[in-house]
Design a protein around this motif. Structure first.
Motif, short mmCIF file in Angstrom:
data_model
loop_
_atom_site.label_atom_id
_atom_site.label_comp_id
_atom_site.label_asym_id
_atom_site.label_seq_id
_atom_site.Cartn_x
_atom_site.Cartn_y
_atom_site.Cartn_z
N VAL A 8 0.96 -1.28 0.13
CA VAL A 8 0.30 0.14 0.23
C VAL A 8 1.02 1.46 0.12
O VAL A 8 0.34 2.32 -0.16
CB VAL A 8 -0.66 -0.09 0.85
CG1 VAL A 8 -1.49 1.80 1.56
CG2 VAL A 8 -1.95 -1.40 1.06
N ALA A 9 1.70 1.09 0.35
CA ALA A 9 2.33 2.86 0.72
C ALA A 9 3.66 2.50 -0.21
O ALA A 9 3.42 3.89 -0.62
CB ALA A 9 3.39 2.31 1.70
N ILE A 10 3.78 2.03 -0.86
CA ILE A 10 4.76 1.95 -2.39
C ILE A 10 3.90 2.93 -2.96
O ILE A 10 4.71 3.48 -3.61
CB ILE A 10 5.73 0.82 -3.10
CG1 ILE A 10 6.86 0.50 -1.75
CG2 ILE A 10 6.80 1.16 -3.72
CD1 ILE A 10 7.36 0.84 -1.46
N PRO A 11 3.40 2.40 -3.51
CA PRO A 11 2.57 3.01 -4.66
C PRO A 11 2.19 4.19 -4.26
O PRO A 11 1.85 5.71 -5.28
CB PRO A 11 1.08 2.12 -4.79
CG PRO A 11 1.17 1.06 -4.37
CD PRO A 11 2.88 1.27 -3.49
N LEU A 12 1.17 4.23 -2.97
CA LEU A 12 0.96 5.52 -2.53
C LEU A 12 2.03 6.90 -2.61
O LEU A 12 1.72 8.11 -2.33
CB LEU A 12 0.30 5.69 -1.01
CG LEU A 12 -0.32 6.99 -0.14
CD1 LEU A 12 -1.69 7.55 -0.70
CD2 LEU A 12 -0.73 6.60 1.19
N PHE A 13 2.78 6.46 -2.14
CA PHE A 13 4.03 7.33 -1.57
C PHE A 13 5.09 7.61 -3.11
O PHE A 13 5.19 8.90 -3.44
CB PHE A 13 4.94 6.69 -0.52
CG PHE A 13 5.31 6.22 0.77
CD1 PHE A 13 4.08 7.79 1.25
CD2 PHE A 13 5.43 6.11 1.18
CE1 PHE A 13 3.84 7.54 2.86
CE2 PHE A 13 5.15 5.99 2.85
CZ PHE A 13 4.65 6.57 3.00
N GLN A 14 4.86 7.08 -4.10
CA GLN A 14 5.43 7.22 -5.75
C GLN A 14 4.62 8.51 -6.24
O GLN A 14 5.27 9.22 -6.89
CB GLN A 14 5.15 6.33 -6.11
CG GLN A 14 6.20 6.17 -7.55
CD GLN A 14 5.55 5.39 -8.70
OE1 GLN A 14 3.94 5.98 -8.62
NE2 GLN A 14 6.26 5.20 -10.09
N GLN A 15 3.38 8.22 -5.59
CA GLN A 15 2.63 9.54 -6.96
C GLN A 15 2.49 10.86 -5.68
O GLN A 15 2.17 11.96 -6.21
CB GLN A 15 0.98 9.08 -6.38
CG GLN A 15 0.32 7.43 -7.62
CD GLN A 15 1.12 8.21 -9.26
OE1 GLN A 15 1.25 9.02 -9.23
NE2 GLN A 15 1.92 7.35 -9.71
N LEU A 16 2.73 10.63 -4.53
CA LEU A 16 2.63 11.73 -3.37
C LEU A 16 3.96 12.68 -3.91
O LEU A 16 4.29 13.41 -3.17
CB LEU A 16 2.90 11.24 -2.44
CG LEU A 16 1.27 10.99 -1.52
CD1 LEU A 16 1.61 10.40 -0.10
CD2 LEU A 16 0.09 12.53 -1.95
N THR A 17 4.79 11.96 -4.24
CA THR A 17 6.60 12.12 -4.67
C THR A 17 6.02 14.06 -5.62
O THR A 17 7.13 14.78 -6.26
CB THR A 17 7.45 11.44 -5.53
OG1 THR A 17 6.53 11.39 -7.45
CG2 THR A 17 7.80 10.75 -4.44
N GLY A 18 4.41 13.65 -6.24
CA GLY A 18 4.73 15.24 -7.01
C GLY A 18 4.72 14.58 -8.75
O GLY A 18 4.90 15.41 -9.34
N ILE A 19 4.65 13.49 -9.07
CA ILE A 19 5.04 12.84 -10.48
C ILE A 19 4.50 13.37 -10.94
O ILE A 19 4.02 13.86 -12.23
CB ILE A 19 5.82 11.34 -10.29
CG1 ILE A 19 6.13 11.11 -11.60
CG2 ILE A 19 4.44 10.87 -10.20
CD1 ILE A 19 7.47 12.24 -12.53
#
Length: 502
Positions: free
Chosen positions: A286-297
């Motif tokens: 859950v955390a990896i894809p959530l955080f990936q998008q929250l990088t601002g990409i």
């Protein structure tokens, strides 16, 4: 606790790890599924800057643009326009939720083929759209196609690749995704010069879809998937091909053992994955894809052309800037593939996070200085060029860390019995996060102004700390030996300690 089979201190399975031509060709074909996701990422932002497209479907955006000269950040703040982009990801969310069962039933290869066919149909509809309804229906079909391929392709790559090279070969999906982004950028750049150019941009998505569909016909399924569906002889043949060795019986026996155990449980996988012993896997998925998008990409992938136009670039210059960002991403993904299996996943996550953090803060400072607190100032050509350089620095950091690692980590951490379910959850989280952020980013940019970049900076700090504290290293481990690492982790061992699995 439920479990049984492989002790935490069990020895790692001995699997021959040489690269064969069969593995390379198969992984290239499977990884090319990333083309359709990348192509859509690249096309969507570019098409929404084309005047004929906006005139036909979103005339209110042009009206607002004529009145929004006083505020740099609010030109493209339109919920209907963002719905054009984000509807695909809502459909992808639905597809990813059902893709777990489809991937288990039909196999990884057939799911990739199904996704390619659905995407092809959606591309034809969007390219020939006569009204907003046709446009959205086409986008929904594209979302279903991407949902299936994003679920099946990373699984396929992680199961086919030898343990020693899983990181490098798993990067293939992300590499082709970036190729799709750049190809879309070039097509947008050329097509934007014609009044019907948006139809070319959207319609040419049938090309990568056709390539994926045809390619899926010439590859075999993974041994894991074949065993899961009871095709033992085909699995043995596949193992001979991909390992380049006659000594495949031990690995085949282990796959059969795990498959039999999974079937003996007769429990819904979505319930199994909620068990305490799989809490570490679920949190990471859950955390990896959530955080990936929250990088601002999202700001770069979807709206870079819009952003560049807003800050003073011409339409052609904005599209060219997007191409440059895509090329930077490709180079960084290539660098990633050469080092990921040597330096490990954790190090790249941390270094990439620091690089993106510096970039986001610098962009916020430049934007605040140039446009003022209220966003009413104009951006000079020099500052515009500086912003492009900073975004390239950001893209490079993303390209050799969070970008490709999203497609590697969730697909390799789960045991066979819940692997498709875990991947389905990871992709679902990705799609729902993309949907929410893409639907709200332009509004957030309008209201927070340069603070939007600081918002993502704060999240990068959180996710980097998460990696440092909670993500164990998985490089070089066989998929069926990865469970051991949770037993040795300072925190996760309290969830899995003493648990036995197959």
């Amino acid at each position: 606790m439920a479990g049984g089979g492989l002790k935490a201190d069990a020895p790692e399975m001995d699997v021959e790890s040489k690269i064969t031509l069969s593995v390379v060709i198969t992984c290239i074909v499977a990884a090319s599924s990333g083309l359709i996701f990348g192509y859509d990422l690249g096309i969507s932002g570019g098409v929404t800057t084309m005047m004929p497209f906006l005139e036909k479907f979103f005339p209110e955006v042009l009206e607002k643009a004529a009145k929004a000269e006083s505020n740099t950040y609010c030109v493209y703040d339109s919920q209907m326009l963002t719905l054009f982009t984000s509807s695909l990801y809502l459909a992808g969310l639905v597809a990813s939720l059902i893709a777990s069962r489809i991937t288990s039933t039909l196999g990884r290869r057939n799911t990739i083929m199904l996704g390619g066919i659905i995407f092809l149909v959606g591309s034809a509809i969007t390219g020939g759209a006569q009204n907003i309804t046709m446009l959205i229906i086409g986008r929904i079909l594209l979302g279903f196609g991407i949902g299936f391929t994003n679920q099946a392709s990373p699984l396929y790559l992680s199961e086919i690749a030898p343990p020693k090279w899983r990181g490098a070969l798993g990067t293939g999906f992300n590499f082709f995704m970036q190729v799709g982004v750049v190809a879309a950028g070039f097509i947008n750049f050329v097509a934007a010069k014609h009044p019907w150019g948006w139809r070319i941009s959207l319609g040419l998505a049938v090309v990568p879809a056709a390539l994926i569909t045809i390619g899926a016909l010439i590859i075999y399924d993974t041994p894991n998937s074949l065993v899961e569906r009871g095709k033992i002889d085909e699995a043995r043949k596949a193992l001979h091909e991909i390992r380049g060795s006659d000594n495949v019986e031990p690995e085949l026996e282990e796959l059969v053992k795990q498959s039999q155990y999974a079937k003996s449980l007769k429990q819904e996988p979505f319930l199994t994955i909620l068990e305490r012993q799989y809490r570490p896997h679920l949190v990471i998925a859950v955390a990896i894809p959530l955080f990936q998008q929250l990088t601002g990409i999202n700001m770069v992938a979807f709206y870079a052309p819009n952003l560049f136009v807003s800050i003073g670039f011409g339409h052609e210059a904005a599209l060219l800037g997007n191409i440059i960002l895509g090329l930077v991403n490709i180079v960084s993904v290539i660098v990633f593939s050469t080092i990921v299996d040597r330096v490990g996943r954790r190090v790249l996550f941390i270094i990439g996070g620091i690089q993106m953090l510096i970039s986001q803060i610098a962009v916020a400072i430049v934007m605040a200085t140039a446009t003022g607190v209220h966003g009413t100032g104009s951006i000079s050509k020099g500052n515009g060029t500086l912003l492009l350089v900073l975004m390239c620095f950001y893209s490079a950091g993303f390209g050799w860390s969070w970008g490709p690692l999203l497609w590697i980590i969730p697909s390799e951490i789960f045991p066979l019995k819940i692997r498709t379910t875990g991947q389905s959850i990871a992709i679902s989280v990705q799609f729902i996060t993309i949907f929410v952020l893409s639907q709200t980013f332009l509004t957030m940019l309008c209201h927070l102004k340069y603070g939007a970049f600081l918002f993502h900076s704060a999240w990068i700090v959180v996710m980097t700390l998460f990696i440092i504290l909670l993500l164990p290293e998985t490089k070089g481990l066989h998929l069926d030996s990865i469970y051991d690492i949770w037993c040795k982790h300072w925190y996760w061992r309290y969830y899995v300690k003493g648990t036995l699995i197959p």
